[in-house]
Design a protein around this motif. Structure first.
Motif, PDB file in Angstrom:
ATOM      1  N   ARG A 126       0.831  -1.192   0.000  1.00 48.08           N
ATOM      2  CA  ARG A 126       0.000   0.000   0.000  1.00 48.08           C
ATOM      3  C   ARG A 126       0.871   1.249   0.000  1.00 48.08           C
ATOM      4  NH1 ARG A 126      -5.258  -1.147   0.822  1.00 48.08           N
ATOM      5  NH2 ARG A 126      -5.863   0.790   1.827  1.00 48.08           N
ATOM      6  N   LEU A 127       0.405   2.287  -0.644  1.00 49.60           N
ATOM      7  CA  LEU A 127       1.119   3.548  -0.680  1.00 49.60           C
ATOM      8  C   LEU A 127       0.802   4.366   0.566  1.00 49.60           C
ATOM      9  CD1 LEU A 127       0.661   4.626  -4.405  1.00 49.60           C
ATOM     10  CD2 LEU A 127       2.738   3.783  -3.320  1.00 49.60           C
ATOM     11  N   GLY A 128       1.707   5.261   0.893  1.00 48.84           N
ATOM     12  CA  GLY A 128       1.481   6.148   2.027  1.00 48.84           C
ATOM     13  C   GLY A 128       1.952   5.501   3.310  1.00 48.84           C
ATOM     14  N   THR A 129       2.561   6.313   4.164  1.00 49.04           N
ATOM     15  CA  THR A 129       2.966   5.805   5.472  1.00 49.04           C
ATOM     16  C   THR A 129       1.770   5.812   6.418  1.00 49.04           C
ATOM     17  OG1 THR A 129       3.569   8.016   6.222  1.00 49.04           O
ATOM     18  CG2 THR A 129       5.298   6.711   5.170  1.00 49.04           C
ATOM     19  N   VAL A 130       1.853   4.974   7.458  1.00 51.31           N
ATOM     20  CA  VAL A 130       0.860   5.033   8.537  1.00 51.31           C
ATOM     21  C   VAL A 130       1.607   4.951   9.871  1.00 51.31           C
ATOM     22  CG1 VAL A 130      -1.071   4.016   7.254  1.00 51.31           C
ATOM     23  CG2 VAL A 130       0.478   2.529   8.531  1.00 51.31           C
ATOM     24  N   GLY A 131       1.055   5.637  10.861  1.00 48.29           N
ATOM     25  CA  GLY A 131       1.612   5.576  12.203  1.00 48.29           C
ATOM     26  C   GLY A 131       1.599   4.145  12.709  1.00 48.29           C
ATOM     27  N   THR A 132       2.711   3.719  13.313  1.00 54.03           N
ATOM     28  CA  THR A 132       2.926   2.327  13.707  1.00 54.03           C
ATOM     29  C   THR A 132       3.609   2.330  15.073  1.00 54.03           C
ATOM     30  OG1 THR A 132       3.179   1.773  11.361  1.00 54.03           O
ATOM     31  CG2 THR A 132       4.044   0.178  12.939  1.00 54.03           C
ATOM     32  N   ALA A 133       3.257   1.366  15.899  1.00 52.21           N
ATOM     33  CA  ALA A 133       3.818   1.326  17.250  1.00 52.21           C
ATOM     34  C   ALA A 133       5.209   0.706  17.240  1.00 52.21           C
ATOM     35  CB  ALA A 133       2.902   0.519  18.173  1.00 52.21           C
ATOM     36  N   ILE A 134       6.214   1.455  17.719  1.00 54.08           N
ATOM     37  CA  ILE A 134       7.557   0.871  17.862  1.00 54.08           C
ATOM     38  C   ILE A 134       7.925   0.676  19.329  1.00 54.08           C
ATOM     39  CG2 ILE A 134       8.327   1.810  15.647  1.00 54.08           C
ATOM     40  CD1 ILE A 134      10.092   3.772  17.286  1.00 54.08           C
ATOM     41  N   GLY A 135       7.133   1.247  20.228  1.00 47.75           N
ATOM     42  CA  GLY A 135       7.341   1.031  21.665  1.00 47.75           C
ATOM     43  C   GLY A 135       5.988   1.010  22.356  1.00 47.75           C
ATOM     44  N   VAL A 136       5.823   0.115  23.308  1.00 45.95           N
ATOM     45  CA  VAL A 136       4.528  -0.059  23.979  1.00 45.95           C
ATOM     46  C   VAL A 136       4.786  -0.315  25.468  1.00 45.95           C
ATOM     47  CG1 VAL A 136       2.470  -1.529  24.168  1.00 45.95           C
ATOM     48  CG2 VAL A 136       3.411  -1.006  21.906  1.00 45.95           C
ATOM     49  N   ALA A 137       3.987   0.323  26.315  1.00 47.53           N
ATOM     50  CA  ALA A 137       4.038   0.019  27.755  1.00 47.53           C
ATOM     51  C   ALA A 137       2.667   0.296  28.360  1.00 47.53           C
ATOM     52  CB  ALA A 137       5.089   0.874  28.454  1.00 47.53           C
ATOM     53  N   GLY A 138       2.202  -0.636  29.181  1.00 52.61           N
ATOM     54  CA  GLY A 138       0.975  -0.405  29.928  1.00 52.61           C
ATOM     55  C   GLY A 138      -0.309  -0.684  29.178  1.00 52.61           C
ATOM     56  N   LEU A 139      -0.210  -1.281  28.008  1.00 49.88           N
ATOM     57  CA  LEU A 139      -1.400  -1.744  27.275  1.00 49.88           C
ATOM     58  C   LEU A 139      -0.984  -2.914  26.395  1.00 49.88           C
ATOM     59  CD1 LEU A 139      -2.336   0.523  24.241  1.00 49.88           C
ATOM     60  CD2 LEU A 139      -0.142   0.657  25.396  1.00 49.88           C
ATOM     61  N   PRO A 140      -1.947  -3.721  25.941  1.00 51.41           N
ATOM     62  CA  PRO A 140      -1.560  -4.805  25.028  1.00 51.41           C
ATOM     63  C   PRO A 140      -1.169  -4.220  23.669  1.00 51.41           C
ATOM     64  CG  PRO A 140      -3.869  -5.033  25.753  1.00 51.41           C
ATOM     65  CD  PRO A 140      -3.396  -3.690  26.176  1.00 51.41           C
ATOM     66  N   ALA A 141      -0.254  -4.863  22.984  1.00 50.26           N
ATOM     67  CA  ALA A 141       0.067  -4.462  21.610  1.00 50.26           C
ATOM     68  C   ALA A 141      -0.858  -5.177  20.637  1.00 50.26           C
ATOM     69  CB  ALA A 141       1.527  -4.788  21.299  1.00 50.26           C
ATOM     70  N   VAL A 142      -1.108  -6.456  20.877  1.00 52.59           N
ATOM     71  CA  VAL A 142      -2.030  -7.264  20.072  1.00 52.59           C
ATOM     72  C   VAL A 142      -3.142  -7.742  20.999  1.00 52.59           C
ATOM     73  CG1 VAL A 142      -2.290  -9.340  18.663  1.00 52.59           C
ATOM     74  CG2 VAL A 142      -0.158  -8.033  18.555  1.00 52.59           C
ATOM     75  N   GLU A 195      -0.455  -6.009  29.354  1.00 48.75           N
ATOM     76  CA  GLU A 195       0.930  -5.544  29.262  1.00 48.75           C
ATOM     77  C   GLU A 195       1.546  -6.104  27.993  1.00 48.75           C
ATOM     78  OE1 GLU A 195       2.645  -3.558  31.312  1.00 48.75           O
ATOM     79  OE2 GLU A 195       1.043  -3.314  32.787  1.00 48.75           O
ATOM     80  N   GLY A 196       1.697  -5.251  27.006  1.00 49.20           N
ATOM     81  CA  GLY A 196       2.311  -5.706  25.765  1.00 49.20           C
ATOM     82  C   GLY A 196       3.613  -4.991  25.499  1.00 49.20           C
ATOM     83  N   ARG A 197       4.258  -5.395  24.426  1.00 48.10           N
ATOM     84  CA  ARG A 197       5.452  -4.688  23.975  1.00 48.10           C
ATOM     85  C   ARG A 197       5.460  -4.718  22.451  1.00 48.10           C
ATOM     86  NH1 ARG A 197      10.203  -8.378  24.017  1.00 48.10           N
ATOM     87  NH2 ARG A 197       9.277 -10.391  23.544  1.00 48.10           N
ATOM     88  N   ALA A 198       6.250  -3.831  21.872  1.00 52.76           N
ATOM     89  CA  ALA A 198       6.219  -3.681  20.417  1.00 52.76           C
ATOM     90  C   ALA A 198       6.596  -4.984  19.716  1.00 52.76           C
ATOM     91  CB  ALA A 198       7.143  -2.542  19.987  1.00 52.76           C
ATOM     92  N   ALA A 199       7.434  -5.778  20.346  1.00 50.11           N
ATOM     93  CA  ALA A 199       7.857  -7.036  19.721  1.00 50.11           C
ATOM     94  C   ALA A 199       6.677  -7.984  19.510  1.00 50.11           C
ATOM     95  CB  ALA A 199       8.931  -7.716  20.572  1.00 50.11           C
ATOM     96  N   ASP A 200       5.598  -7.820  20.288  1.00 56.32           N
ATOM     97  CA  ASP A 200       4.413  -8.672  20.089  1.00 56.32           C
ATOM     98  C   ASP A 200       3.818  -8.484  18.697  1.00 56.32           C
ATOM     99  OD1 ASP A 200       4.774  -9.284  22.767  1.00 56.32           O
ATOM    100  OD2 ASP A 200       3.152  -7.963  23.462  1.00 56.32           O
ATOM    101  N   LEU A 201       4.097  -7.347  18.088  1.00 57.95           N
ATOM    102  CA  LEU A 201       3.534  -7.034  16.777  1.00 57.95           C
ATOM    103  C   LEU A 201       4.388  -7.550  15.625  1.00 57.95           C
ATOM    104  CD1 LEU A 201       2.452  -3.452  17.766  1.00 57.95           C
ATOM    105  CD2 LEU A 201       0.880  -5.111  16.743  1.00 57.95           C
ATOM    106  N   LEU A 202       5.521  -8.158  15.941  1.00 56.58           N
ATOM    107  CA  LEU A 202       6.395  -8.662  14.875  1.00 56.58           C
ATOM    108  C   LEU A 202       5.953 -10.050  14.454  1.00 56.58           C
ATOM    109  CD1 LEU A 202       9.826  -7.519  16.303  1.00 56.58           C
ATOM    110  CD2 LEU A 202       8.371  -6.350  14.625  1.00 56.58           C
ATOM    111  N   ARG A 203       5.801 -10.243  13.173  1.00 57.34           N
ATOM    112  CA  ARG A 203       5.447 -11.560  12.649  1.00 57.34           C
ATOM    113  C   ARG A 203       6.673 -12.453  12.713  1.00 57.34           C
ATOM    114  NH1 ARG A 203       1.236 -13.526   9.597  1.00 57.34           N
ATOM    115  NH2 ARG A 203       0.181 -11.522   9.503  1.00 57.34           N
ATOM    116  N   PRO A 204       6.595 -13.587  13.387  1.00 60.01           N
ATOM    117  CA  PRO A 204       7.783 -14.445  13.465  1.00 60.01           C
ATOM    118  C   PRO A 204       8.156 -14.971  12.076  1.00 60.01           C
ATOM    119  CG  PRO A 204       5.967 -15.285  14.847  1.00 60.01           C
ATOM    120  CD  PRO A 204       5.418 -14.153  14.046  1.00 60.01           C
TER     121      PRO A 204
END
Lengths: 211, 211
Positions: A126-142, A195-204
């Motif tokens: 897709r074209l265009g950037t979108v805001g994306t979480a690179i750091g997370v604390a105090g909420l789930p990421a997924v 409690e999540g972290r940004a790494a939870d959003l990475l596809r293994p």
């Protein structure tokens, strides 16, 4: 939601290109992707793998696991004017940055908050950037909704929502990218716990079909 | 921002699987990706290309150009209970759906509005779905900031923002995916002008390095 740019600045992640000496791999890649060899050297230092190199485009796996262009290194809203040649790296550990801000806010105000550090990412198809979480604390990421009922009582089979990315995108639409000067967005009334972290959003790698 | 699901329902895009007769290609793929051959037949009818087929995963290029799983065909929040086997296709032309809603709202209220039809998409390298714009009317889909100054007067070189996707994600965080029953989100106070369509967000094949 706090923009990566001000977190990186606060953490001293500016680099002057004239202080960077490109190595052999950077010199070689710089020709292929038509970029400043010193910038390519910084990108390589910040990355674990180069995925694509095309004229004016270098897609890498960042050492933190994000797939993105130029390892997230950016020259806009950094310093000085055109020609100043100062660039800004991602925070060393954006989850830790988010956690520090969370705890500082809780300590100083007594309020329970979640904190997201966001950056603007491109996407594969897709074209265009979108805001994306690179750091997370105090909420789930997924948010894992498997087993939740839909409105007909049918149990959801496989719905995992990238909720921190959705909130990062929401905030990004207000932050803007140019001269808005609005690097923090306060989201109120959104109730979610975990409690999540940004790494939870990475596809293994084993679930990644397009790397 | 209006959820794809209610648009598809309003446009009669429900299909009963027992009315679908799978062809030879559907039967072959259904084995590889371990899906109901009738569902695979519908996915193929809605798609222009199959990109990946793995157990319980079929990634296609939708006839509208979107890269997504299962051609966006979904069985949650459709009808009846488990076993009912009714599925829902994407709207025939979501940009047109958005334009109709926009004009109907303007006609009935006099208010100028932009309308986005959103759906939850997976991503190549990230886990969790995020709300994504599949239909757009009355606002830009991609905001081109090239030539805008940053806060230091430096002109932005290449910032295109997928603004309709950011707003679609923002709305999706409130809509939820389960039994929330909140298929429309009204965004107020967001000022943007222009005329885009969902196709503006599609990366053209020559810029697509990961298909």
């Amino acid at each position: 939601v706090v923009a990566q740019k001000i977190v990186s600045k606060a953490e001293g992640r500016k680099v002057r290109l004239r202080d960077v000496k490109p190595g052999a791999e950077a010199l070689r890649l710089a020709g292929d992707c038509q970029k400043d060899p010193r910038l390519v050297e910084l990108i390589l230092r910040e990355s674990s793998e180069v995925l694509r190199c095309r004229p004016n485009l270098l897609i890498v796996v960042h050492r933190l696991g994000f797939v993105l262009a130029n390892a997230g290194i950016d020259a806009s809203n950094v310093d000085g004017k055109d020609g100043d040649e100062t660039v800004l790296l991602l925070p060393q550990d954006p989850d830790e940055s988010a956690a520090r801000m969370r705890h500082a806010i809780e300590r100083q105000t007594g309020a329970k908050v979640g904190v997201i550090v966001n950056d603007s990412f491109g996407r594969a198809w897709r074209l265009g950037t979108v805001g994306t979480a690179i750091g997370v604390a105090g909420l789930p990421a997924v948010a894992d909704l498997r087993g939740r009922p839909d409105r007909n009582g049918r149990l959801l089979q496989s719905t995992e929502v990238g909720i921190a990315d959705e909130l990062a995108a929401a905030a990004s639409s207000l932050m803007g990218q140019a001269d808005e000067g609005r690097p923090v967005v306060h989201i109120r009334g959104f109730s979610i716990s975990g409690e999540g972290r940004a790494a939870d959003l990475l596809r293994p790698p084993q679930l990644d079909l397009f790397r």
